[in-house]
Enzyme design. Structure first.
Site, short mmCIF file in Angstrom:
data_model
loop_
_atom_site.label_atom_id
_atom_site.label_comp_id
_atom_site.label_asym_id
_atom_site.label_seq_id
_atom_site.Cartn_x
_atom_site.Cartn_y
_atom_site.Cartn_z
N ILE A 94 -2.62 -4.12 -3.18
CA ILE A 94 -1.20 -3.89 -3.88
C ILE A 94 -1.29 -4.90 -5.24
O ILE A 94 -1.91 -6.07 -5.11
CB ILE A 94 -0.15 -4.77 -2.92
CG1 ILE A 94 -0.33 -5.55 -2.46
CG2 ILE A 94 -0.40 -3.57 -1.75
CD1 ILE A 94 1.09 -6.19 -1.16
N ASP A 95 0.09 -4.16 -6.27
CA ASP A 95 -0.01 -4.98 -7.35
C ASP A 95 0.71 -6.31 -6.77
O ASP A 95 1.47 -6.88 -6.57
CB ASP A 95 1.12 -4.42 -7.97
CG ASP A 95 1.02 -2.59 -7.92
OD1 ASP A 95 -0.53 -2.57 -8.52
OD2 ASP A 95 1.37 -1.61 -9.04
N LYS A 96 1.04 -6.75 -8.46
CA LYS A 96 1.69 -8.69 -8.46
C LYS A 96 2.50 -8.09 -7.58
O LYS A 96 3.34 -8.95 -6.89
CB LYS A 96 1.81 -8.95 -9.65
CG LYS A 96 1.83 -10.00 -9.73
CD LYS A 96 1.97 -10.51 -11.75
CE LYS A 96 2.88 -11.93 -11.66
NZ LYS A 96 2.98 -11.93 -13.31
N ARG A 117 3.67 4.35 -8.36
CA ARG A 117 4.61 4.35 -9.24
C ARG A 117 4.01 5.55 -10.56
O ARG A 117 5.44 5.51 -10.96
CB ARG A 117 4.66 2.91 -10.15
CG ARG A 117 4.41 1.72 -9.47
CD ARG A 117 3.76 0.17 -9.72
NE ARG A 117 4.77 -0.12 -11.16
CZ ARG A 117 3.55 -1.09 -11.30
NH1 ARG A 117 2.83 -1.97 -11.11
NH2 ARG A 117 4.03 -1.68 -12.86
N THR A 174 4.47 -6.38 -6.10
CA THR A 174 4.93 -5.17 -4.70
C THR A 174 4.58 -5.82 -3.96
O THR A 174 3.97 -7.02 -3.27
CB THR A 174 4.03 -4.21 -4.73
OG1 THR A 174 4.06 -3.18 -5.80
CG2 THR A 174 3.80 -3.14 -3.38
#
Length: 344
Positions: free
Chosen positions: A154-156, A256, A158
């Site tokens: 998962i993104d930084k 997103r 998030t």
């Protein structure tokens, strides 16, 4: 005139290639420093310019200046005296919020701001560094060097749940579930605007042609990978809506990108325009209210709340859920208060 690099001399000086980017066929003429700013994550223009001035950046094997104009099919490389570390993971004693652990899998609640795995300009402080300290050995899938134990990410900025494979069997078994889209993943997000009750967003997701750090929607599989996100409204809060998103596929920045594509960028999402006031009034008091929310939550309002899968050894279905973190919860409460005053 650009200076030819002597590759024999390069070998003697023990320079190592850290970065390699080939410009697309549709690349417009663009300064080298700006081109790299668009392509390299987690870096600054000053750092890029310093690398160029130190003659560590080459275009088509030649030393060039920052003002060099990148054109289609140019190959940009960065060479440095030290070998790249994005395939070498160093253990670091970083606290982890472990939700569950057995001999095969580990479930961690990742905090917002933590990068999942090491990469260019981002070699320490990652989840993988922490996992390497916590566990003596983690498996690595072919083609996934430098990302031991990871079957997804998962993104930084998030927050939320990730499953880590602790051995080769678990990694292979879990990777197959992700490939088959049988993993159940639900996210909670706060999005701009008044969203319809439910819906599904589909399309091909690929790198934005002008800025490779962000993703975009395309109309063909030649430009991106097929993606599916189902969403439901959880709560209407005036100019924003709390939604639940269920992933059918797992593309980079999928939620997103999808929400922006339908006109509902995630609240606070700088990369996709959600860190600006997209809905609401022109009143100064409202602007101040939103800016206060941005300060409380200086990231995209996105949290990986639940994760379900079949256990690799017991073959039993397991599901985990974690509450939204404090910063997200605080902003929700502020919007709840504001939406009440709107209805008065």
């Amino acid at each position: 005139m650009a200076e030819e690099i002597d590759f024999q001399e390069q070998e003697e000086r023990e320079l190592y290639e850290h970065l390699r980017i080939e410009a697309d066929k549709g690349q417009a003429l663009l300064r080298l420093d700006k081109f790299l700013m668009n392509r390299v994550e987690n870096t600054s223009r000053n750092r890029i310019q310093n690398a160029i001035e130190a003659e560590s950046v080459f275009v088509n094997g030649k030393i060039v200046k920052a003002s060099y104009k990148i054109k289609p099919f140019d190959v940009v490389t960065m060479v440095l005296p030290d070998p790249p570390r994005d395939t070498e993971v160093y253990p670091e004693d970083i606290p982890l919020d472990i939700i569950y652990e057995d001999d095969d899998v580990l479930i961690v609640n990742k905090q917002a701001g933590m990068v999942v795995h090491p990469g260019f300009n981002n070699y320490t402080g990652t989840l993988v560094n922490a996992l390497t300290f916590h566990l003596n050995q983690l498996p690595t899938m072919p083609g996934n060097t430098g990302r031991p134990g990871l079957v997804h990410r998962i993104d930084k900025d998030t927050s939320g749940l990730l499953v880590i494979a602790k051995n080769e069997w678990a990694m292979t078994f879990m990777a197959k579930q992700f490939y088959d889209h049988s993993i159940h993943r639900k996210y909670v997000a706060l999005a701009w605007g008044d969203i319809e009750e439910s819906g599904t967003v589909t399309g091909y997701i690929g790198r934005n042609l002008r800025d490779r750090r962000v993703m975009d929607m395309f109309d063909s599989e030649e430009k991106g990978k097929w993606s599916v996100t189902h969403y439901n409204v959880l709560e209407r809060l005036g100019y924003v809506t709390l939604i639940e998103c269920q992933l059918e596929t797992g593309r980079t920045h999928q939620i997103r990108t999808h929400m922006k594509s339908i006109g509902h960028a995630l609240f606070g999402d700088e990369a996709y325009g959600g860190n600006r006031i997209l809905k609401g009034t022109a009143f100064t008091k409202y602007k101040q209210f939103v800016n206060n929310c941005f300060e409380l939550l200086p990231r995209q309002a996105l949290h990986a709340r639940s994760l379900g899968f079949v256990h690799p050894r017991t073959k039993e279905y397991m599901e985990f859920e974690v509450d939204i973190p404090a910063d997200f919860a605080a902003v929700l409460e502020k919007w709840r208060g504001y939406s009440v005053t709107m209805g008065e």
